[in-house]
Motif scaffolding. Structure first.
Motif, PDB file in Angstrom:
ATOM      1  N   ASP A 109       5.578   1.601   1.705  1.00  0.00           N
ATOM      2  CA  ASP A 109       4.557   1.889   0.699  1.00  0.00           C
ATOM      3  C   ASP A 109       4.980   3.058  -0.182  1.00  0.00           C
ATOM      4  OD1 ASP A 109       4.231   4.002   2.414  1.00  0.00           O
ATOM      5  OD2 ASP A 109       2.279   3.365   3.139  1.00  0.00           O
TER       6      ASP A 109
ATOM      7  N   SER B 164       1.247   0.831  -2.259  1.00  0.00           N
ATOM      8  CA  SER B 164       0.728  -0.278  -1.470  1.00  0.00           C
ATOM      9  C   SER B 164       1.913  -0.973  -0.818  1.00  0.00           C
ATOM     10  CB  SER B 164      -0.062  -1.256  -2.352  1.00  0.00           C
ATOM     11  OG  SER B 164       0.760  -1.770  -3.376  1.00  0.00           O
ATOM     12  N   PRO B 165       1.692  -1.733   0.236  1.00  0.00           N
ATOM     13  CA  PRO B 165       2.816  -2.329   0.955  1.00  0.00           C
ATOM     14  C   PRO B 165       3.697  -3.184   0.050  1.00  0.00           C
ATOM     15  CG  PRO B 165       0.814  -2.516   2.238  1.00  0.00           C
ATOM     16  CD  PRO B 165       0.406  -2.016   0.888  1.00  0.00           C
TER      17      PRO B 165
END
Length: 461
Positions: A148, A153-154
């Motif tokens: 991340d 965010s992933p």
């Protein structure tokens, strides 16, 4: 029984000889023993003890309050549970060789704890043994390596892992080589015999395949594997995800069960080169399949145990095409659209509904119990399905008596709650706890207002 260390035979002749185990570990540089067991979700829990305290820990000195954990069904006033380590199953952690991990069975005082996941599986494998069978199991391990750091965010571990169809992509594998190599090397150090690994169908997704063993040992290995991969990924600034479907537009992660029964001499009882159905499977194997299919909906609640699991068990949704996941309770030959597949060459049955979030002890126990029921009753699953089942109409499915797998965790839990076999396998305490926990999980999800809903409805009228 000859004890083992990291999957290799040792010179320890007696399981009870804790001193020799401790001395052997100390000679390898180990300082601490992690006495472990799993909660309902298959997550390892542990207390660490210095090696010179392994003797007392082996007798249950390290106690846990079950009420603090999911699926260790106890009240706060109950006597504590204590894991008794399996001394024959010690693993020196490749990511930290000062630690030896011991899978354990929970006890209360002098009595085995009925709701211990590992002991539930051991009860069913003991039942199989009374019939002369050993349950062999191989589990395919699929997982995502993510970061991340770049976007908040992933995202896939490698920034150029962006292909629409990344399955088997060599460049994607090579760009993640350092972390994947460390994982595979660790598995081989443990004696697990990795025979292939690849970049899977999702960006950042990988799979390792390694040699099967008995079901209890394989379940131990999967629990430790998830822990180990997470620790290795962390060293590389990444994290490993076992979420079955982390990205809506990409394939999810299965943990396919490859199953067979062997006799006392180790011969595969599912293999039959003269199979009239042409799948290379014995009559015993077909009876096993029929039993699993009879209980397929209830089994799904255990091998696909999360709300998110049912985002994977869909017909369409992956940018690379189909999801590769089953949606029907049926079996076939080397045909991935069935829940149960008989791979080319026969001799084993692959359950494709199991995913990477499952508790392998509970999943294997319920599948084995269902298969044994099929054997005891001589059930017949009918002819194998060789068509692409995704393309069949509802009329075709009805004509072939092919039913749908559950389409949500809520539906699966209702099937589990109605299935007496599951209660008999789990015992009342674990069964009631599992159903209540998973029903609450579903109810919580159903009450959640998602971004999809606000995006669709907030300004709709």
């Amino acid at each position: 029984m000859t004890a083992t260390l990291n999957g290799q035979p040792s010179q320890i002749q007696k399981e009870s000889d804790v001193t020799e185990v401790a001395e052997r570990l100390a000679a390898s540089g180990v300082k601490y023993a992690a006495i472990s067991f799993v909660d309902m979700h298959g997550k390892p829990k542990s207390k660490m003890v210095p090696l010179n305290h392994l003797d007392q820990a082996s007798r249950g000195s390290e106690m846990f309050t079950g009420a603090a954990l999911d699926g260790v069904p106890q009240d706060v006033n109950d006597d504590e549970v204590a894991p008794h380590p399996d001394l024959d199953a010690a693993i020196i952690a490749p990511f930290n060789r000062e630690i030896a991990w011991f899978p354990g069975d929970l006890w209360i005082g002098e009595t085995p704890f009925e709701a211990c996941s590992r002991q539930i599986l051991k009860r069913v494998t003991a039942d199989a043994a009374t019939l002369g069978y050993t349950f062999n199991l191989g589990i395919e391990t699929e997982f995502f390596l993510l970061t991340d750091d770049r976007t908040g965010s992933p995202a896939p571990a490698s920034p150029d892992d962006v292909l629409d169809k990344p399955c088997y992509d060599l460049r994607g594998m090579l760009h993640n080589y350092p972390v994947v190599d460390e994982i595979v090397s660790a598995m081989n150090e443990l004696g697990w015999d990795v025979y292939s690994f690849d970049h899977e169908d999702g960006n950042g997704q990988f799979e390792t395949d390694f040699t099967y063993t008995d079901a209890v040992s394989m379940s131990d290995r999967l629990v430790f594997f998830r822990l180990m991969v997470g620790e290795i990924a962390r060293k590389h600034g990444l994290f490993a995800s076992w979420m079955p479907k982390p990205f809506a537009d990409r394939t999810g992660s299965g943990a396919h069960y490859n199953m067979s029964l062997a006799d006392g001499a180790g011969a595969n009882l599912f293999a039959d080169t003269d199979d009239p159905r042409g799948c290379g499977l014995s009559t015993l194997g077909y009876h096993f399949i029929a039993g699993v299919l009879r209980h397929a909906s209830a089994i799904c609640a255990v091998i696909a145990p999360t709300v998110n699991s049912y985002k994977r068990l869909v017909k369409q949704g992956s940018m690379s095409g189909l999801t590769w996941a089953p949606i029907f309770a049926c079996y076939g030959d080397n045909n991935r659209t069935n829940m149960l597949r008989i791979p080319r060459g026969g001799g084993r049955v692959e359950c494709r509904a199991a995913d990477s979030a499952s508790n392998p002890y509970l999943g294997a126990a319920l599948v084995l119990a269902a298969g044994l029921e099929g054997i005891r009753e001589g059930l017949d699953p009918g002819d194998p399905n060789r068509d692409n089942l995704y393309n069949l109409s509802e009329t075709d499915l009805l004509a072939r008596d092919i039913g749908w797998l559950p389409r949500s965790l809520g539906e699966a839990i209702e099937a589990l709650d109605a299935d007496p076999l599951a209660r008999s396998v789990f015992g009342d305490a674990m069964f009631d706890s599992y159903v209540a926990e998973k029903r609450a999980e579903w109810d919580c999800f159903a009450a959640h207002v998602s971004s999809w809903e606000t995006d669709r409805y907030l300004r709709f009228w």
